[in-house]
Design a protein around this motif. Structure first.
Motif, PDB file in Angstrom:
ATOM      1  N   PHE A 233      34.167  48.027  48.205  1.00  0.00           N
ATOM      2  CA  PHE A 233      34.494  47.323  49.620  1.00  0.00           C
ATOM      3  C   PHE A 233      33.713  45.794  50.124  1.00  0.00           C
ATOM      4  N   GLU A 234      33.374  45.337  48.924  1.00  0.00           N
ATOM      5  CA  GLU A 234      33.134  43.838  48.917  1.00  0.00           C
ATOM      6  C   GLU A 234      34.533  43.245  49.182  1.00  0.00           C
ATOM      7  N   PRO A 235      34.564  41.767  49.685  1.00  0.00           N
ATOM      8  CA  PRO A 235      35.630  40.980  50.050  1.00  0.00           C
ATOM      9  C   PRO A 235      36.133  41.284  48.477  1.00  0.00           C
ATOM     10  N   THR A 236      35.845  40.345  47.583  1.00  0.00           N
ATOM     11  CA  THR A 236      36.157  40.522  46.020  1.00  0.00           C
ATOM     12  C   THR A 236      36.681  41.525  45.559  1.00  0.00           C
ATOM     13  N   ASP A 237      35.860  42.634  45.385  1.00  0.00           N
ATOM     14  CA  ASP A 237      37.004  44.301  45.269  1.00  0.00           C
ATOM     15  C   ASP A 237      37.557  44.768  45.411  1.00  0.00           C
ATOM     16  N   MET A 238      38.003  43.924  47.409  1.00  0.00           N
ATOM     17  CA  MET A 238      38.720  44.517  48.016  1.00  0.00           C
ATOM     18  C   MET A 238      40.715  43.921  47.150  1.00  0.00           C
ATOM     19  N   LEU A 239      40.271  42.346  47.124  1.00  0.00           N
ATOM     20  CA  LEU A 239      41.479  42.044  47.189  1.00  0.00           C
ATOM     21  C   LEU A 239      41.511  41.909  45.065  1.00  0.00           C
ATOM     22  N   GLN A 240      40.981  42.797  44.774  1.00  0.00           N
ATOM     23  CA  GLN A 240      41.052  43.045  43.047  1.00  0.00           C
ATOM     24  C   GLN A 240      41.841  43.644  42.941  1.00  0.00           C
ATOM     25  N   GLY A 241      41.553  44.926  43.824  1.00  0.00           N
ATOM     26  CA  GLY A 241      42.145  46.254  43.930  1.00  0.00           C
ATOM     27  C   GLY A 241      43.418  45.677  44.587  1.00  0.00           C
ATOM     28  N   LEU A 242      43.700  45.133  45.498  1.00  0.00           N
ATOM     29  CA  LEU A 242      44.982  44.757  45.698  1.00  0.00           C
ATOM     30  C   LEU A 242      45.642  44.006  45.111  1.00  0.00           C
ATOM     31  N   LEU A 243      45.246  42.840  44.138  1.00  0.00           N
ATOM     32  CA  LEU A 243      45.904  42.382  43.290  1.00  0.00           C
ATOM     33  C   LEU A 243      45.628  43.536  41.564  1.00  0.00           C
ATOM     34  N   MET A 244      45.400  44.604  41.938  1.00  0.00           N
ATOM     35  CA  MET A 244      45.443  45.440  40.862  1.00  0.00           C
ATOM     36  C   MET A 244      46.961  46.483  41.258  1.00  0.00           C
ATOM     37  N   LEU A 245      47.255  46.359  42.662  1.00  0.00           N
ATOM     38  CA  LEU A 245      48.752  47.009  43.392  1.00  0.00           C
ATOM     39  C   LEU A 245      49.475  46.020  42.815  1.00  0.00           C
ATOM     40  N   VAL A 246      49.450  44.880  43.478  1.00  0.00           N
ATOM     41  CA  VAL A 246      50.655  44.091  43.742  1.00  0.00           C
ATOM     42  C   VAL A 246      50.906  43.618  42.028  1.00  0.00           C
ATOM     43  N   SER A 247      50.025  43.870  40.946  1.00  0.00           N
ATOM     44  CA  SER A 247      50.421  43.890  40.330  1.00  0.00           C
ATOM     45  C   SER A 247      51.258  45.543  39.401  1.00  0.00           C
ATOM     46  N   GLN A 248      51.003  46.341  39.597  1.00  0.00           N
ATOM     47  CA  GLN A 248      51.785  47.575  39.266  1.00  0.00           C
ATOM     48  C   GLN A 248      53.049  47.016  40.340  1.00  0.00           C
ATOM     49  N   ALA A 249      53.035  47.040  41.196  1.00  0.00           N
ATOM     50  CA  ALA A 249      54.305  46.456  42.236  1.00  0.00           C
ATOM     51  C   ALA A 249      55.125  45.717  41.356  1.00  0.00           C
ATOM     52  N   ARG A 250      54.687  45.251  40.869  1.00  0.00           N
ATOM     53  CA  ARG A 250      55.782  43.849  40.348  1.00  0.00           C
ATOM     54  C   ARG A 250      56.715  44.888  39.169  1.00  0.00           C
ATOM     55  N   GLN A 251      55.835  45.571  38.597  1.00  0.00           N
ATOM     56  CA  GLN A 251      55.735  46.026  36.893  1.00  0.00           C
ATOM     57  C   GLN A 251      56.720  47.544  37.394  1.00  0.00           C
ATOM     58  N   GLU A 252      56.785  47.398  38.563  1.00  0.00           N
ATOM     59  CA  GLU A 252      57.064  49.263  39.261  1.00  0.00           C
ATOM     60  C   GLU A 252      56.847  50.520  38.020  1.00  0.00           C
ATOM     61  N   THR A 253      54.817  50.398  38.430  1.00  0.00           N
ATOM     62  CA  THR A 253      54.325  51.048  37.432  1.00  0.00           C
ATOM     63  C   THR A 253      53.871  51.972  38.661  1.00  0.00           C
ATOM     64  N   ALA A 254      52.988  53.627  38.400  1.00  0.00           N
ATOM     65  CA  ALA A 254      52.651  53.828  39.153  1.00  0.00           C
ATOM     66  C   ALA A 254      51.838  54.999  38.875  1.00  0.00           C
ATOM     67  N   LYS A 255      50.439  54.141  37.815  1.00  0.00           N
ATOM     68  CA  LYS A 255      49.382  54.545  37.545  1.00  0.00           C
ATOM     69  C   LYS A 255      47.575  54.956  38.658  1.00  0.00           C
ATOM     70  N   VAL A 256      47.087  55.684  38.261  1.00  0.00           N
ATOM     71  CA  VAL A 256      45.978  55.199  38.687  1.00  0.00           C
ATOM     72  C   VAL A 256      45.039  54.948  38.021  1.00  0.00           C
ATOM     73  N   GLU A 257      44.788  53.821  38.970  1.00  0.00           N
ATOM     74  CA  GLU A 257      43.425  53.163  38.732  1.00  0.00           C
ATOM     75  C   GLU A 257      42.452  52.696  38.895  1.00  0.00           C
TER      76      GLU A 257
END
Ligand code: SF4
Lengths: 88, 367
Positions: B222-246
């Protein structure tokens, strides 16, 4: 709303425990976590401990929370236990 | 570490994360959805949407428990509150939510006994203190809250507290996520999964969604850095076109969740079809009392007459909860509908998308 503030168990009388963080203490139910002990850090939701944290993880989170609070936010940092709309 | 060093360190980390996002994000706009009221609040409150690249969007879905609770539940709660021997115990956010004709707040002003509590433990205390009254707890919330309510029911059973019951509007999140992932009018690139729901159900619970919908799911704190990290992980998966649970929220969420909490929930409740505001009736998306605990079910204990449900006219909460309309696009937003005088549930609850957008808009506009 969910408060991610880890609180430390100071006193234990199953199923209740007194937990404390930054001078604020309150009573919570700890029967949803595995083998709670005095000194453990727990995440609290709606009056119940819902998970344990290792001390290292808890201190790291608390440190981060302090930094966020100091970022000059327009609101005071969350105080555990005073929220009433806690229901996710 | 002194004050300014601490802040500088955090600002630097935020800068590093947003720059990385800008570097790796695909060129098209990518849209992720969070389904957690606390994520909605934290993202807005910290002005994070101003910091992330414009082509990375995080929209809010049905993550506010009060908001997804249909109007007929509020009517049911009001009808219970009007029974003369009942003390209604509820989380605060529900009190001001409009029912079809009135609210719990109004019922209380008219003499009904409605108590705001922080925990079902407080409701149990009310039941112990008032053996001559019936205490009904309004059990609203997702998988984080359901085990807590279940535990209070088990405790009531242990103590033979015959005057405690709960009215369940509990919902489970994965079916709603799957429905939205497959909706025709919404094109999502992934889900930011709710931190504390995941504490209970575990990150493995999202594997079927990632697989069926072919979308990345990242459990996030829930912290700002948590959320940005989570978003970065999502962005990275979108770029790689993967669909994993992280799992970004590693320190708190385990793959299998919290088995004790799940056991308590399963002991008292079973899944049932359930109506969500905005999403309609969804199979196996709610929790109802098992027959062994039916006597603690306020819906069975009391018979009430309910009016035909009426949604507030003009309110777009349903579309907001599905993520297809943003609060600012609702004609009532900010004029007829404000947190002070809310028209719909999304403006009442502090976790509601409309409330979060309204509350933090001046802060965000100023930055
Ligand atoms: S702004 Fe108010 S009326 Fe419009 S959708 Fe949100 S809660 Fe409903």
């Amino acid at each position: 709303m969910c408060l991610a503030v880890p609180m430390q168990i100071r006193d234990l009388e199953m199923p209740l425990a007194t937990v404390e963080v930054a001078g604020v203490s309150r009573q919570v139910n700890v029967e949803l976590v595995d083998q709670p002990k005095i000194g453990d850090y727990v995440v609290v939701h709606a009056g119940y401990a819902i998970e344990k944290l290792t001390e290292e993880e808890a201190l790291e989170t608390l440190d981060l929370l302090r930094q966020v609070a100091e970022l000059g936010d327009d609101e005071p940092p969350p105080t555990p236990g005073i929220q009433s709309g806690d229901m996710s | 570490m002194n004050r300014s060093q601490a802040s500088a360190g955090l600002k630097q980390e935020i800068g590093t994360l947003t720059q990385a996002m800008d570097r790796i994000a695909p060129e098209r706009t990518v849209v992720f959805m969070e389904v957690c009221g606390t994520h909605t609040m934290s993202f807005r409150r910290n002005g994070l949407q101003e910091l992330v690249p414009e082509r990375v969007q995080l929209i809010s879905g049905p993550g506010c428990p009060v908001c997804v609770t249909p109007v007929e539940y509020v009517d049911h709660a009001i009808a219970l509150a009007q029974q003369h021997d009942v003390i209604l115990a509820t989380f605060g956010d529900l009190v001001r939510v409009p029912g079809s004709y009135t609210s719990l707040e109004q019922s209380r002003a008219d003499g009904a006994r409605v108590e705001v509590v922080y925990s079902p433990l407080d409701a149990l205390n009310l039941a112990r203190k008032h053996p001559d009254r019936q205490v009904v707890f309004l059990a609203v919330g997702f998988e984080t809250t359901a085990p807590v309510v279940a535990s209070s029911v088990i405790q009531a059973e242990r103590e033979h507290l015959e005057n405690y019951s709960a009215l369940s509007a509990h919902k489970v999140i994965p079916p709603a996520m799957l429905a939205l992932a497959q909706a025709d009018d919404l094109a999502l690139d992934g889900f930011m999964c709710p931190g504390h729901v995941s504490v209970v159900i575990g990150m493995n619970a999202y594997a079927p969604i990632a697989q069926a919908a072919n979308l990345p799911c990242v459990v996030t704190g829930f912290e700002p850095t948590d959320m940005l990290q989570g978003l970065l992980m999502l962005v990275s998966q979108a770029r790689q076109e993967t669909a994993k649970v992280e799992n970004q929220y590693l320190s708190v969420v385990r793959p299998e969740g919290n088995p004790r909490a799940r056991a308590a929930m399963d002991q008292v409740f079973e899944v049932c079809d359930s109506r969500w505001r905005g999403l309609g009736n969804m199979p196996l998306s709610g929790l109802t009392f098992r027959k062994e605990y039916a006597r603690f079910d306020a819906a069975r204990r009391f018979s009430v007459n309910l009016p035909d449900p009426v949604e507030p006219p003009g309110c777009q909460c349903g579309a907001v909860l599905r993520g297809v309309t943003q609060p600012e696009d609702c004609p009532l937003f900010g004029n007829r509908c404000t947190p002070r005088s809310p028209v719909g549930a999304c403006m009442v609850s502090s976790e509601g998308t409309c409330a979060a957008h309204f509350r933090y808009r001046s802060v965000n506009q100023a930055t």
